[in-house]
Design a protein around this motif. Structure first.
Motif, mmCIF file in Angstrom:
data_model
loop_
_atom_site.group_PDB
_atom_site.id
_atom_site.type_symbol
_atom_site.label_atom_id
_atom_site.label_comp_id
_atom_site.label_asym_id
_atom_site.label_seq_id
_atom_site.Cartn_x
_atom_site.Cartn_y
_atom_site.Cartn_z
ATOM 1 N N GLY A 16 61.146 34.348 36.508
ATOM 2 C CA GLY A 16 59.759 34.039 36.815
ATOM 3 C C GLY A 16 58.839 34.393 35.666
ATOM 4 O O GLY A 16 59.070 35.361 34.949
ATOM 5 N N PHE A 17 57.785 33.578 35.488
ATOM 6 C CA PHE A 17 56.759 33.903 34.501
ATOM 7 C C PHE A 17 55.384 33.667 35.110
ATOM 8 O O PHE A 17 55.208 32.828 35.990
ATOM 9 N N GLY A 18 54.436 34.456 34.643
ATOM 10 C CA GLY A 18 53.051 34.301 35.066
ATOM 11 C C GLY A 18 52.143 34.740 33.941
ATOM 12 O O GLY A 18 52.289 35.842 33.417
ATOM 13 N N SER A 19 51.230 33.868 33.537
ATOM 14 C CA SER A 19 50.343 34.154 32.418
ATOM 15 C C SER A 19 48.903 34.249 32.911
ATOM 16 O O SER A 19 48.424 33.357 33.615
ATOM 17 N N PHE A 33 51.852 29.684 35.977
ATOM 18 C CA PHE A 33 52.991 30.455 36.455
ATOM 19 C C PHE A 33 54.086 29.491 36.878
ATOM 20 O O PHE A 33 53.820 28.324 37.159
ATOM 21 N N GLY A 34 55.310 29.987 36.870
ATOM 22 C CA GLY A 34 56.443 29.137 37.227
ATOM 23 C C GLY A 34 57.747 29.863 36.974
ATOM 24 O O GLY A 34 57.785 31.096 36.937
ATOM 25 N N ASP A 120 55.736 45.296 51.385
ATOM 26 C CA ASP A 120 56.703 44.204 51.398
ATOM 27 C C ASP A 120 56.212 43.075 50.488
ATOM 28 O O ASP A 120 55.090 43.099 49.980
ATOM 29 N N LYS A 121 57.075 42.099 50.284
ATOM 30 C CA LYS A 121 56.782 40.991 49.372
ATOM 31 C C LYS A 121 55.504 40.251 49.772
ATOM 32 O O LYS A 121 54.693 39.884 48.925
ATOM 33 N N GLN A 122 55.303 40.053 51.058
ATOM 34 C CA GLN A 122 54.118 39.343 51.551
ATOM 35 C C GLN A 122 52.835 40.093 51.182
ATOM 36 O O GLN A 122 51.859 39.483 50.757
ATOM 37 N N GLU A 123 52.836 41.413 51.334
ATOM 38 C CA GLU A 123 51.652 42.206 50.991
ATOM 39 C C GLU A 123 51.322 42.087 49.504
ATOM 40 O O GLU A 123 50.150 41.971 49.130
ATOM 41 N N VAL A 124 52.351 42.119 48.678
ATOM 42 C CA VAL A 124 52.144 42.004 47.234
ATOM 43 C C VAL A 124 51.608 40.613 46.897
ATOM 44 O O VAL A 124 50.657 40.471 46.125
ATOM 45 N N GLN A 125 52.187 39.586 47.493
ATOM 46 C CA GLN A 125 51.725 38.222 47.221
ATOM 47 C C GLN A 125 50.282 38.017 47.672
ATOM 48 O O GLN A 125 49.505 37.339 46.991
ATOM 49 N N LEU A 126 49.914 38.598 48.796
ATOM 50 C CA LEU A 126 48.524 38.501 49.259
ATOM 51 C C LEU A 126 47.576 39.209 48.287
ATOM 52 O O LEU A 126 46.473 38.720 48.023
ATOM 53 N N ASP A 141 58.843 32.798 44.716
ATOM 54 C CA ASP A 141 58.746 34.257 44.717
ATOM 55 C C ASP A 141 58.876 34.862 43.321
ATOM 56 O O ASP A 141 58.186 35.828 42.997
ATOM 57 N N ASP A 142 59.758 34.305 42.495
ATOM 58 C CA ASP A 142 59.958 34.859 41.151
ATOM 59 C C ASP A 142 58.690 34.725 40.310
ATOM 60 O O ASP A 142 58.347 35.617 39.538
ATOM 61 N N ALA A 143 57.990 33.616 40.456
ATOM 62 C CA ALA A 143 56.731 33.423 39.739
ATOM 63 C C ALA A 143 55.658 34.362 40.289
ATOM 64 O O ALA A 143 54.861 34.922 39.531
ATOM 65 N N ALA A 144 55.644 34.548 41.609
ATOM 66 C CA ALA A 144 54.691 35.477 42.225
ATOM 67 C C ALA A 144 54.936 36.897 41.717
ATOM 68 O O ALA A 144 53.985 37.635 41.423
ATOM 69 N N ASP A 145 56.201 37.277 41.598
ATOM 70 C CA ASP A 145 56.534 38.605 41.079
ATOM 71 C C ASP A 145 56.078 38.755 39.628
ATOM 72 O O ASP A 145 55.596 39.815 39.222
ATOM 73 N N ALA A 146 56.220 37.693 38.851
ATOM 74 C CA ALA A 146 55.784 37.733 37.451
ATOM 75 C C ALA A 146 54.264 37.886 37.362
ATOM 76 O O ALA A 146 53.756 38.652 36.538
ATOM 77 N N LEU A 147 53.531 37.175 38.216
ATOM 78 C CA LEU A 147 52.073 37.339 38.247
ATOM 79 C C LEU A 147 51.703 38.762 38.656
ATOM 80 O O LEU A 147 50.756 39.346 38.117
#
Length: 157
Positions: A16-19, A33-34, A120-126, A141-147
């Motif tokens: 994952g990447f996020g700029s 991101f992607g 959890d993952k949802q809290e981080v993404q929010l 999810d991988d892009a979200a983690d990178a962001l």
């Protein structure tokens, strides 16, 4: 001065990447991101070469001032060695570009973005969606983690 931060979530199958940019007024903006994907049926060397080449392209495109990457630790998963190999390629490319690097554990990212290290993952993404003013949750999810990694680095500067 605008600062560009690239977050990378290491993986062999999906990286994952996020700029993002941090503006002089401290406001944040998402550039893109992607994911970089490699085919499961290919030999490991070919997959690592894909990561190597695609990451060079990403770095040339985004020209980050800083890269944030997930700190590797033993996951007790069958793909630990594969992720470690991909992470090694990532670190090599970053060194070739002479880029500043910050590493964060998943718990550090969760603590920074949600206020507790067991989110959890949802809290981080929010939290990522809210802080970066995105219309929807970042996917995959991988892009979200990178962001999330890039965002964490922006708060640590």
């Amino acid at each position: 001065m605008v600062k560009r931060i690239l977050g990378l979530d290491p993986g062999l199958a999906t990286l994952g990447f996020g700029s993002i940019t941090v503006q002089p007024d401290e406001s944040l903006q998402v550039l893109d991101f992607g994911v970089i994907k490699t085919a499961a049926g290919e030999e490991i060397g070919s997959r690592l070469l894909t990561i190597y080449e695609d990451l060079h392209t990403l770095l040339q495109h985004f020209q980050p001032d800083l890269v944030a990457i997930e700190k590797f630790f033993f996951y007790r998963m069958s793909n630990t060695i594969l992720v470690a190999q991909a992470r090694g390629v990532i670190l090599l490319v970053l060194a070739q570009h002479h880029l500043a690097l910050m590493e964060f554990t998943p718990a550090q990212v969760k603590q920074t973005l949600t206020g507790h290290g067991n989110a959890d993952k949802q809290e981080v993404q929010l939290a990522v969606q809210r802080e970066l003013k995105l219309e929807s949750l970042p996917r995959p999810d991988d892009a979200a983690d990178a962001l999330a990694l890039a965002l964490t680095a922006s708060f640590q500067r």
